[in-house]
Motif scaffolding. Structure first.
Motif, mmCIF file in Angstrom:
data_model
loop_
_atom_site.group_PDB
_atom_site.id
_atom_site.type_symbol
_atom_site.label_atom_id
_atom_site.label_comp_id
_atom_site.label_asym_id
_atom_site.label_seq_id
_atom_site.Cartn_x
_atom_site.Cartn_y
_atom_site.Cartn_z
ATOM 1 N N GLU A 9 60.037 77.125 -26.168
ATOM 2 C CA GLU A 9 59.642 78.488 -26.547
ATOM 3 C C GLU A 9 58.258 78.831 -26.020
ATOM 4 O O GLU A 9 57.991 79.975 -25.632
ATOM 5 C CB GLU A 9 59.697 78.636 -28.068
ATOM 6 C CG GLU A 9 61.118 78.699 -28.600
ATOM 7 C CD GLU A 9 61.172 78.607 -30.113
ATOM 8 O OE1 GLU A 9 62.128 79.145 -30.690
ATOM 9 O OE2 GLU A 9 60.266 77.993 -30.724
ATOM 10 N N VAL A 10 57.355 77.862 -25.982
ATOM 11 C CA VAL A 10 56.039 78.093 -25.379
ATOM 12 C C VAL A 10 56.205 78.486 -23.918
ATOM 13 O O VAL A 10 55.601 79.447 -23.432
ATOM 14 C CB VAL A 10 55.143 76.843 -25.505
ATOM 15 C CG1 VAL A 10 53.855 77.040 -24.700
ATOM 16 C CG2 VAL A 10 54.809 76.568 -26.968
ATOM 17 N N GLU A 11 57.044 77.726 -23.204
ATOM 18 C CA GLU A 11 57.300 78.018 -21.792
ATOM 19 C C GLU A 11 57.838 79.441 -21.633
ATOM 20 O O GLU A 11 57.413 80.191 -20.745
ATOM 21 C CB GLU A 11 58.302 76.995 -21.233
ATOM 22 C CG GLU A 11 58.823 77.313 -19.843
ATOM 23 C CD GLU A 11 57.748 77.205 -18.774
ATOM 24 O OE1 GLU A 11 57.812 77.970 -17.796
ATOM 25 O OE2 GLU A 11 56.833 76.373 -18.926
ATOM 26 N N VAL A 42 48.323 74.806 -30.123
ATOM 27 C CA VAL A 42 48.925 73.616 -30.741
ATOM 28 C C VAL A 42 49.949 74.136 -31.745
ATOM 29 O O VAL A 42 49.587 74.856 -32.682
ATOM 30 C CB VAL A 42 47.877 72.742 -31.443
ATOM 31 C CG1 VAL A 42 48.529 71.490 -32.012
ATOM 32 C CG2 VAL A 42 46.748 72.391 -30.490
ATOM 33 N N THR A 43 51.227 73.781 -31.541
ATOM 34 C CA THR A 43 52.258 74.440 -32.342
ATOM 35 C C THR A 43 53.398 73.484 -32.666
ATOM 36 O O THR A 43 53.645 72.514 -31.934
ATOM 37 C CB THR A 43 52.801 75.680 -31.588
ATOM 38 O OG1 THR A 43 53.736 76.374 -32.405
ATOM 39 C CG2 THR A 43 53.448 75.308 -30.267
ATOM 40 N N GLY A 49 55.928 68.625 -31.933
ATOM 41 C CA GLY A 49 54.812 69.527 -31.668
ATOM 42 C C GLY A 49 54.562 69.656 -30.175
ATOM 43 O O GLY A 49 54.974 68.813 -29.373
ATOM 44 N N ALA A 50 53.879 70.729 -29.804
ATOM 45 C CA ALA A 50 53.575 70.967 -28.390
ATOM 46 C C ALA A 50 52.146 71.482 -28.268
ATOM 47 O O ALA A 50 51.625 72.152 -29.167
ATOM 48 C CB ALA A 50 54.555 71.981 -27.790
ATOM 49 N N LYS A 68 53.437 67.053 -25.280
ATOM 50 C CA LYS A 68 53.766 66.809 -26.678
ATOM 51 C C LYS A 68 52.492 66.712 -27.507
ATOM 52 O O LYS A 68 51.436 66.339 -27.004
ATOM 53 C CB LYS A 68 54.572 65.518 -26.818
ATOM 54 C CG LYS A 68 55.965 65.586 -26.225
ATOM 55 C CD LYS A 68 56.694 64.252 -26.422
ATOM 56 C CE LYS A 68 58.085 64.296 -25.789
ATOM 57 N NZ LYS A 68 58.798 63.000 -25.967
ATOM 58 N N ASP A 69 52.612 67.020 -28.800
ATOM 59 C CA ASP A 69 51.460 66.894 -29.706
ATOM 60 C C ASP A 69 51.940 66.289 -31.016
ATOM 61 O O ASP A 69 53.107 66.445 -31.414
ATOM 62 C CB ASP A 69 50.828 68.268 -29.961
ATOM 63 C CG ASP A 69 49.503 68.170 -30.687
ATOM 64 O OD1 ASP A 69 48.470 67.993 -30.002
ATOM 65 O OD2 ASP A 69 49.506 68.257 -31.927
ATOM 66 N N SER A 70 51.048 65.610 -31.694
ATOM 67 C CA SER A 70 51.402 64.901 -32.929
ATOM 68 C C SER A 70 51.398 65.809 -34.172
ATOM 69 O O SER A 70 51.519 65.303 -35.292
ATOM 70 C CB SER A 70 50.427 63.738 -33.146
ATOM 71 O OG SER A 70 49.090 64.237 -33.226
ATOM 72 N N LYS A 71 51.254 67.095 -33.998
ATOM 73 C CA LYS A 71 51.228 68.027 -35.130
ATOM 74 C C LYS A 71 52.482 67.847 -35.978
ATOM 75 O O LYS A 71 53.605 67.771 -35.461
ATOM 76 C CB LYS A 71 51.149 69.472 -34.615
ATOM 77 C CG LYS A 71 51.043 70.538 -35.706
ATOM 78 C CD LYS A 71 50.839 71.925 -35.079
ATOM 79 C CE LYS A 71 50.907 73.044 -36.083
ATOM 80 N NZ LYS A 71 49.841 72.990 -37.098
#
Length: 637
Positions: free
Chosen positions: A85-87, A135-136, A145-146, A160-163
C-alpha cells in the motif's frame, strides 16, 4: 529492502513544491494531520461495519518535537499501510497529479494554493523537511511493518520495520531553513489555527492537573491551627483540540449557553455576547453545517470582515470567505464547514464553482428565515437589537435581490419618536397623509435627529411620520427602494420646506405682490453670497421660520452615494455642498426686511436671520459664529 524512483518523470518536483508554495509552507502540518485523521476515521468505519477485526479503542493523533534530533513526529493509530500500500499510495497515486501540477503551475506565483487539490498533500512535508520517513503497520492480521524513506529526490527506499502497533508515524527531518517548526510555540500556534476542531483528539505534550480522586485533608497542628494539605497533581496528555465542537451537534442538543460558550471558544478576546445565532445544517443538495453569530455592529463596513472561519470536515481552511458566504454576511462571525468545498483552490475557482454558488444561496435564505422567525417570536427584542444588526440587513437588501424580497418581513424603519414599522406597516400608516398631489408617496426621514430637529418638528406639526435613517449606506438603499417599490420617494426633512416636500393642492398665497417679491429678491441677492446659497421665495404659513436653509435631495444623495462607493454620479464627490435659502414671504420679519428704510437695519436683520438658519443646519462655525454671538449680545443690551 526495495529501492526505486517515485513515479514522476520530472526530477525537480520537490524544489518546485517548495518554491511555488513557500508562502503557504505552514500548511504541511494541516495536511499531515488531516491524513492521520482520515486514517483513524476509516478504521472507525471499518470496525463499525465489522470489516476490521480489531478494537477501535480511543485513538489519538500525537505530535512530538525532537529538537535535538531536528525531527518532528506525527503519529496516528489508524488503519496503517502494508508495504504494497505504501508503494501504491505514496509512490504512485500521491503523485498522479504531478505532471498536471507542473504544466499548470510552473509559471504561477506563490499564492497558487494547490497542495491537496492535485493529491499532493503528503508531499507538502518536503516544504520544511530535507528527509521524510514513514513508519507504518496495517490493521490487517499477519502483516509486517514497513519503513519508507525519501530525501527529497525521486529516489526512495522501502524496507521492513519492527513496528508492532497498527497506525502510521511520519518523521520529518526538518531542514535548516525551517527550524522554526521545531519550536513548541510555533507548532502549538499551527495546531490551534488549523486543527483546533479536528474530530480525533490531538496530543501535544503533557500537562499537570489536579488529581480528581484526591481530596486534600484539613489537619490541625499542636496549636489548633488548621492547615490544608497540598492538592495532588497528576500528569495527563495535553489534548490541544476540541473533537466535538458545537456545529457538529444537532440544534436540539444545544442550549443558548452552549452557543455562547462556543462563541467564546472561537473568539477568546471577544468579551461581548453575540446578539443571536443561526445554526446551519443541510445534507442535500450539498453538505454543510455551521453556526453564524450576529455580533454588535459598528457603522464601519470594513473592520467587521474576515471573522467567519471556513472548515472542511473540521479542518480549518481560511477566514477569508468571500465567494462562499454572501458578501453582506462576511460581517458576521462563526463557522461554516462543508466537505464540498475543496481545501486548496483560488478564490476565482470558488466563485465559479456551482456547488459553492448553491451554498451561498442557501446561507442567504437560511439567514433570512432566521431573522423572520426572530422578528415573529419576539418583536420587542428584535426592535431593541435593530441598531446593532441593521447594517448587515441593509447591506443584504442592497446586494442580494432574493434577500431584499424576504427582508420585507423583518426589515424595520424606525421613526424619530422611537416607533418601528415594517415597510407594509409604514405604507399603511402614511399613505393617506403623505401622498402628494401627483399620487406619489413621500417617505420623510432625518439622518441626524439633533441637527435636523427643527425640520423634523415642522413635519410632525403637520401629522407626518419622520423616519430616522442614519446608516452609512442608507442613500444606496433608498435609491434601490425607489426603483423597486411602486410610486414612492424618500426625502430628507431638510431637503426643502415641508410644503414643498409633500405638495398638496392647497397652494398658499403670498402676502407680497409680484413687484414686492422682485424687490425682496434683489435686496437678498445683494446681501447674500450667490456662491453659497440659491435664494428661493416661497409662500408658507406665517408662523413658519422666515429663513430656512435646505439641501436639495438629489445632489446631496448623489454625493453621499459616491462617498460610500458604488453609485452616485461621477465627479459629484468633489463638488461643494449646495444649499437653498428658502425665504418665507408670509413671515412678519421678512415683511419688515422689505419695508425698513434704514439700510443698516435691513442688513442686520438679513444677517441675523441668515445666521440663525445656518446655525440650525450646523453651518455657522469659526469666526462667523463668534461674530454672530457678539452681534446677538449687542442686540439684547
Amino acid at each position: 529492502m526495495t529501492k526505486g524512483n517515485i513515479n514522476v518523470s520530472v526530477e525537480n518536483i520537490f524544489p518546485l513544491i517548495k518554491k511555488f508554495l513557500y508562502s503557504d509552507h505552514e500548511i504541511f502540518l494541516r495536511e499531515l494531520i488531516s491524513n492521520a485523521t482520515d486514517a483513524t476515521l476509516k478504521l472507525k468505519h471499518l470496525t463499525n461495519i465489522g470489516e476490521a477485526k480489531v478494537e477501535y479503542g480511543n485513538p489519538k493523533i500525537e505530535v512530538k518535537i525532537d529538537k535535538e534530533g531536528k525531527k518532528l513526529h506525527i503519529i496516528d493509530q489508524g488503519i496503517g499501510m502494508t508495504a504494497e500500500e505504501v508503494e501504491k499510495y505514496i509512490n504512485q497515486i500521491a503523485f498522479s497529479g504531478a505532471e498536471e501540477f507542473l504544466d499548470k503551475y510552473k509559471d504561477a506565483g506563490k499564492d497558487s494554493g494547490i497542495i491537496g487539490h492535485f493529491g499532493l498533500g503528503f508531499y507538502s512535508a518536503f516544504m520544511v523537511a530535507e528527509k521524510v520517513e514513514i513508519v507504518t503497520k496495517s490493521y490487517l492480521e499477519d502483516t509486517e511493518g514497513a519503513r519508507w524513506t525519501c530525501d527529497g529526490s525521486p529516489e526512495f527506499t522501502l524496507e521492513k520495520d519492527s513496528k508492532t502497533e497498527r497506525g502510521t508515524e511520519i518523521i520529518l527531518h526538518i531542514a535548516d531553513d525551517s527550524l522554526e517548526f521545531l519550536e513548541e510555540s510555533k507548532i502549538r500556534e499551527l495546531l490551534t489555527k488549523y486543527n483546533k476542531f479536528m474530530p480525533i483528539p490531538i496530543k501535544f505534550g503533557t500537562k499537570e492537573v489536579n488529581d480528581p480522586d484526591h481530596k486534600p485533608e484539613t489537619k490541625k497542628d499542636k496549636d489548633g491551627k488548621e492547615t490544608k494539605e497540598p492538592q495532588k497533581k497528576i500528569t495527563v496528555d495535553n489534548i490541544i483540540n476540541n473533537p466535538n465542537p458545537a456545529w457538529t451537534k444537532l440544534p436540539t442538543e444545544l442550549e443558548d449557553k452552549d452557543y455562547n460558550s462556543f462563541y467564546r471558544e472561537l473568539y477568546p478576546m471577544q468579551f461581548e455576547e453575540p446578539l443571536f445565532h443561526i445554526h446551519l445544517n443541510v445534507d442535500y443538495p450539498f453538505n454543510l453545517t455551521g453556526i453564524l453569530y450576529f455580533p454588535k455592529m459598528t457603522g464601519d463596513l470594513n473592520i467587521q470582515k474576515d471573522k467567519i472561519q471556513l472548515y472542511q470536515n473540521q479542518v480549518f481552511v481560511t477566514d477569508n470567505v468571500e465567494g462562499i458566504v454572501p458578501e453582506f454576511l462576511t460581517m458576521l462571525r462563526g463557522v461554516i464547514d462543508s466537505p464540498d468545498i475543496p481545501l486548496n483552490v483560488s478564490r476565482s475557482y470558488l466563485q465559479a464553482d456551482g456547488a459553492v454558488k448553491k451554498i451561498s444561496s442557501y446561507i442567504t435564505r437560511k439567514v433570512a428565515d432566521k431573522l423572520k422567525s426572530l422578528f415573529n417570536e419576539n418583536r420587542e427584542d428584535f426592535e431593541k437589537k435593530w441598531n446593532d444588526i441593521k447594517i448587515v440587513i441593509e447591506y443584504g437588501m442592497l446586494s442580494e435581490d432574493k434577500f431584499f424580497e424576504k427582508a420585507d418581513a423583518f426589515a424595520l424603519y424606525p421613526t424619530v419618536d422611537g416607533k418601528y414599522y415594517t415597510y407594509q406597516e409604514l405604507f399603511d400608516k402614511i399613505k393617506d397623509n403623505q401622498t402628494d398631489k401627483d399620487g406619489k408617496l413621500v417617505i420623510l426621514y432625518a439622518s441626524n435627529e439633533d441637527a435636523q430637529h427643527s425640520y423634523t418638528e415642522a413635519a410632525k406639526a403637520k401629522g407626518y411620520e419622520v423616519l430616522l435613517l442614519d446608516s452609512p449606506i442608507i442613500s444606496h438603499l433608498m435609491q434601490k427602494m425607489e426603483s423597486t417599490k411602486e410610486n414612492i420617494t424618500f426625502a430628507r426633512v431638510d431637503a426643502d420646506h415641508i410644503d414643498n416636500l409633500i405638495k398638496k393642492d392647497d397652494t398658499k398665497i403670498s402676502k407680497l405682490s409680484e413687484d414686492e417679491q422682485k424687490e425682496l429678491e434683489t435686496i437678498l441677492k445683494e446681501a447674500i453670497p450667490s456662491e453659497k446659497f440659491m435664494v428661493q421665495l416661497e409662500a408658507m404659513d406665517s408662523d413658519a421660520s422666515p429663513f430656512i436653509i435646505t439641501q436639495p435631495e438629489f445632489m446631496r444623495r448623489m454625493k453621499e452615494m459616491q462617498a460610500t462607493g458604488g453609485g452616485g454620479m461621477f465627479g459629484m464627490g468633489n463638488m461643494p455642498d449646495m444649499y437653498n435659502l428658502v425665504v418665507n414671504t408670509n413671515s412678519e420679519l421678512v415683511g419688515e426686511i422689505l419695508s425698513t428704510k434704514t439700510k443698516k437695519k435691513q442688513e442686520r436683520l438679513i444677517s441675523q436671520s441668515l445666521d440663525l438658519a445656518r446655525l440650525s443646519q450646523g453651518l455657522l462655525k469659526g469666526k462667523e459664529l463668534s461674530e454672530f454671538i457678539k452681534r446677538s449680545y449687542e442686540m439684547i443690551k
